[in-house]
Design an enzyme around this catalytic site. Structure first.
Site, PDB file in Angstrom:
ATOM      1  CG  ASP A  10     -30.668  -5.196  19.706  1.00 45.75           C
ATOM      2  OD1 ASP A  10     -30.160  -4.774  20.754  1.00 45.75           O
ATOM      3  OD2 ASP A  10     -31.208  -4.703  18.636  1.00 45.75           O
ATOM      4  N   GLY A  11     -31.996  -5.219  22.700  1.00 50.41           N
ATOM      5  CA  GLY A  11     -32.945  -4.194  23.466  1.00 50.41           C
ATOM      6  C   GLY A  11     -32.738  -4.179  24.994  1.00 50.41           C
ATOM      7  NE  ARG A  14     -33.280  -0.417  21.805  1.00 53.32           N
ATOM      8  CZ  ARG A  14     -33.522  -1.074  20.838  1.00 53.32           C
ATOM      9  NH1 ARG A  14     -34.689  -0.908  19.834  1.00 53.32           N
ATOM     10  NH2 ARG A  14     -32.595  -2.241  20.333  1.00 53.32           N
ATOM     11  CD1 TRP A  15     -37.599  -4.885  29.139  1.00 55.82           C
ATOM     12  CD2 TRP A  15     -35.997  -4.495  30.739  1.00 55.82           C
ATOM     13  NE1 TRP A  15     -37.855  -5.415  30.286  1.00 55.82           N
ATOM     14  CE2 TRP A  15     -37.217  -5.170  31.328  1.00 55.82           C
ATOM     15  CE3 TRP A  15     -34.916  -3.974  31.532  1.00 55.82           C
ATOM     16  CZ2 TRP A  15     -37.044  -5.633  32.570  1.00 55.82           C
ATOM     17  CZ3 TRP A  15     -34.852  -4.505  32.926  1.00 55.82           C
ATOM     18  CH2 TRP A  15     -35.992  -5.319  33.531  1.00 55.82           C
ATOM     19  CG  HIS A  27     -26.606  -5.812  29.469  1.00 50.80           C
ATOM     20  ND1 HIS A  27     -27.053  -5.939  28.165  1.00 50.80           N
ATOM     21  CD2 HIS A  27     -25.764  -4.625  29.571  1.00 50.80           C
ATOM     22  CE1 HIS A  27     -26.525  -4.868  27.279  1.00 50.80           C
ATOM     23  NE2 HIS A  27     -25.754  -3.999  28.235  1.00 50.80           N
ATOM     24  CB  THR A  56     -15.580  -8.235  17.008  1.00 52.62           C
ATOM     25  OG1 THR A  56     -16.384  -7.955  15.978  1.00 52.62           O
ATOM     26  CG2 THR A  56     -14.957  -9.721  17.173  1.00 52.62           C
ATOM     27  CD  GLU A  57     -17.883  -5.341  15.208  1.00 56.02           C
ATOM     28  OE1 GLU A  57     -18.900  -6.296  15.535  1.00 56.02           O
ATOM     29  OE2 GLU A  57     -17.069  -5.667  14.367  1.00 56.02           O
ATOM     30  NE  ARG A  61     -23.039  -2.119  23.090  1.00 55.57           N
ATOM     31  CZ  ARG A  61     -24.165  -2.596  23.212  1.00 55.57           C
ATOM     32  NH1 ARG A  61     -24.879  -2.687  24.458  1.00 55.57           N
ATOM     33  NH2 ARG A  61     -25.076  -2.511  22.143  1.00 55.57           N
ATOM     34  CG  LEU A 120     -29.913 -26.271  23.018  1.00 58.51           C
ATOM     35  CD1 LEU A 120     -30.704 -26.262  21.833  1.00 58.51           C
ATOM     36  CD2 LEU A 120     -30.462 -25.209  23.999  1.00 58.51           C
ATOM     37  NE  ARG A 179     -28.392  -2.425  13.361  1.00 61.34           N
ATOM     38  CZ  ARG A 179     -29.284  -1.386  13.778  1.00 61.34           C
ATOM     39  NH1 ARG A 179     -29.961  -0.629  13.181  1.00 61.34           N
ATOM     40  NH2 ARG A 179     -29.371  -1.388  15.168  1.00 61.34           N
ATOM     41  CB  SER A 181     -25.622  -6.390  14.336  1.00 60.01           C
ATOM     42  OG  SER A 181     -26.472  -5.500  14.032  1.00 60.01           O
TER      43      SER A 181
HETATM   44  C1  FPP Z   1     -27.610  -5.975  23.151  1.00 56.15           C
HETATM   45  O1  FPP Z   1     -28.746  -5.206  23.560  1.00 56.15           O
HETATM   46  C2  FPP Z   1     -27.228  -6.830  24.143  1.00 56.15           C
HETATM   47  C3  FPP Z   1     -25.940  -6.985  24.255  1.00 56.15           C
HETATM   48  C4  FPP Z   1     -24.827  -6.262  23.535  1.00 56.15           C
HETATM   49  C5  FPP Z   1     -25.492  -7.939  25.327  1.00 56.15           C
HETATM   50  C6  FPP Z   1     -26.171  -9.371  25.371  1.00 56.15           C
HETATM   51  C7  FPP Z   1     -25.829  -9.879  26.641  1.00 56.15           C
HETATM   52  C8  FPP Z   1     -26.712 -10.500  27.804  1.00 56.15           C
HETATM   53  C9  FPP Z   1     -28.123 -10.838  27.200  1.00 56.15           C
HETATM   54  C10 FPP Z   1     -26.358 -10.933  29.003  1.00 56.15           C
HETATM   55  C11 FPP Z   1     -25.140 -11.906  28.873  1.00 56.15           C
HETATM   56  C12 FPP Z   1     -25.315 -12.957  28.303  1.00 56.15           C
HETATM   57  C13 FPP Z   1     -24.822 -14.278  28.770  1.00 56.15           C
HETATM   58  C14 FPP Z   1     -24.808 -15.459  27.994  1.00 56.15           C
HETATM   59  C15 FPP Z   1     -25.034 -14.516  30.149  1.00 56.15           C
HETATM   60  P1  FPP Z   1     -28.508  -3.619  23.646  1.00 56.15           P
HETATM   61  O2  FPP Z   1     -27.383  -3.293  24.946  1.00 56.15           O
HETATM   62  O3  FPP Z   1     -27.753  -3.171  22.280  1.00 56.15           O
HETATM   63  O4  FPP Z   1     -29.743  -2.936  23.737  1.00 56.15           O
HETATM   64  P2  FPP Z   1     -30.000  -1.548  23.149  1.00 56.15           P
HETATM   65  O5  FPP Z   1     -29.929  -1.624  21.568  1.00 56.15           O
HETATM   66  O6  FPP Z   1     -31.395  -1.496  23.639  1.00 56.15           O
HETATM   67  O7  FPP Z   1     -29.300  -0.445  23.586  1.00 56.15           O
END
Ligand code: FPP
Length: 225
Positions: A10-11, A14-15, A27, A56-57, A61, A120, A179, A181
């Site tokens: 997560d994050g 925001r990053w 991402h 699933t949610e 976006r 792994l 959370r 989630s």
């Molecule tokens: C949550 O951060 C992140 C996601 C919903 C996507 C995660 C996906 C990746 C890390 C890249 C793809 C994965 C692979 C396996 C190649 P957020 O977008 O909710 O961040 P925020 O809370 O800061 O808005």
């Protein structure tokens, strides 16, 4: 040392925002962190790692963000040759039905190509939701004609996407959210949690090391004393 670590990546958004970049750039950075953390987990001898890539949610976006995540996934799956020499076994959990055909085919190829790896086991959760997983398990059980009194916890576990995999003993969520989630809600009954304010793209091997150190000092009682 935990046996199974599950991470909520997560994050990313925001990053990116902090840097004035589009969310998709977050991402991209998050996918890089995912690859390096998976490699590190394999290096330190972890048996199972499960990462939450798409829930699933997450379909709620904006379309361009969903597409960006799917494209990253596609790139990773095409590129997974890189993981071959590392002895990592890749599996996917979640409902594949609505995914693009080429992604589904690549997922299957990755699972097949890595099925004999002994390092792994990496579970990637895509279109995964814990409640959805339980509903599907119950549907399968009912379809099989099992009698109500034959239903027990083991039978439910055996019908989840994670069947055959031990429950996560440690769940990590960076980015300051507290959370679950809809992540591994059945499997996390006795998991230890670890939170951090670090945003996922900034999450390093050092952070993971710190988390594992904390885990090793926890006193797990599983309801006993
Ligand atoms: C949550 O951060 C992140 C996601 C919903 C996507 C995660 C996906 C990746 C890390 C890249 C793809 C994965 C692979 C396996 C190649 P957020 O977008 O909710 O961040 P925020 O809370 O800061 O808005």
């Amino acid at each position: 040392m935990p046996q199974h670590i599950a991470i909520i990546m997560d994050g990313n958004g925001r990053w990116a925002k902090k840097r004035g970049l589009p969310r998709s750039a977050g991402h991209v950075a998050g996918a890089k962190t995912f690859k390096s953390i998976a490699r590190y987990c394999n290096k330190i001898g972890l048996k199972y790692l499960t990462v939450y890539a798409f829930s699933t949610e997450n379909w709620k976006r904006p379309e361009d963000e969903v597409n960006a995540i799917m494209n990253l996934l596609r790139d990773y799956l095409k590129d997974a040759e890189n993981f071959k020499d590392e002895n990592i076994r890749v599996r996917f959990i979640g409902d594949r039905t609505p995914l693009a055909e080429d992604i589904k085919a690549l997922m299957e190829k990755n699972e097949n190509d890595s099925k004999n790896a002994t390092g792994l086991t990496l579970y990637i959760a895509i279109n995964y939701g814990g409640r959805d997983e339980i509903v599907k398990a119950v549907q399968k059980i009912v379809d099989s004609g099992v009698k109500a009194e034959e239903i027990n916890e083991q039978l439910i576990s055996n019908n989840l996407y994670t069947h055959g995999c031990p429950d996560p003993d440690f769940i990590i969520r960076p980015s300051g959210e507290y959370r679950l989630s809809n992540y591994l809600i059945w499997q996390s009954a006795y998991s230890e949690f670890w939170y951090s304010d670090v945003l996922w793209p900034d999450f390093t091997e050092k952070d993971l090391e710190k988390a594992i150190n904390d885990f090793s000092n926890r006193n797990r009682r599983f309801g006993g004393i």
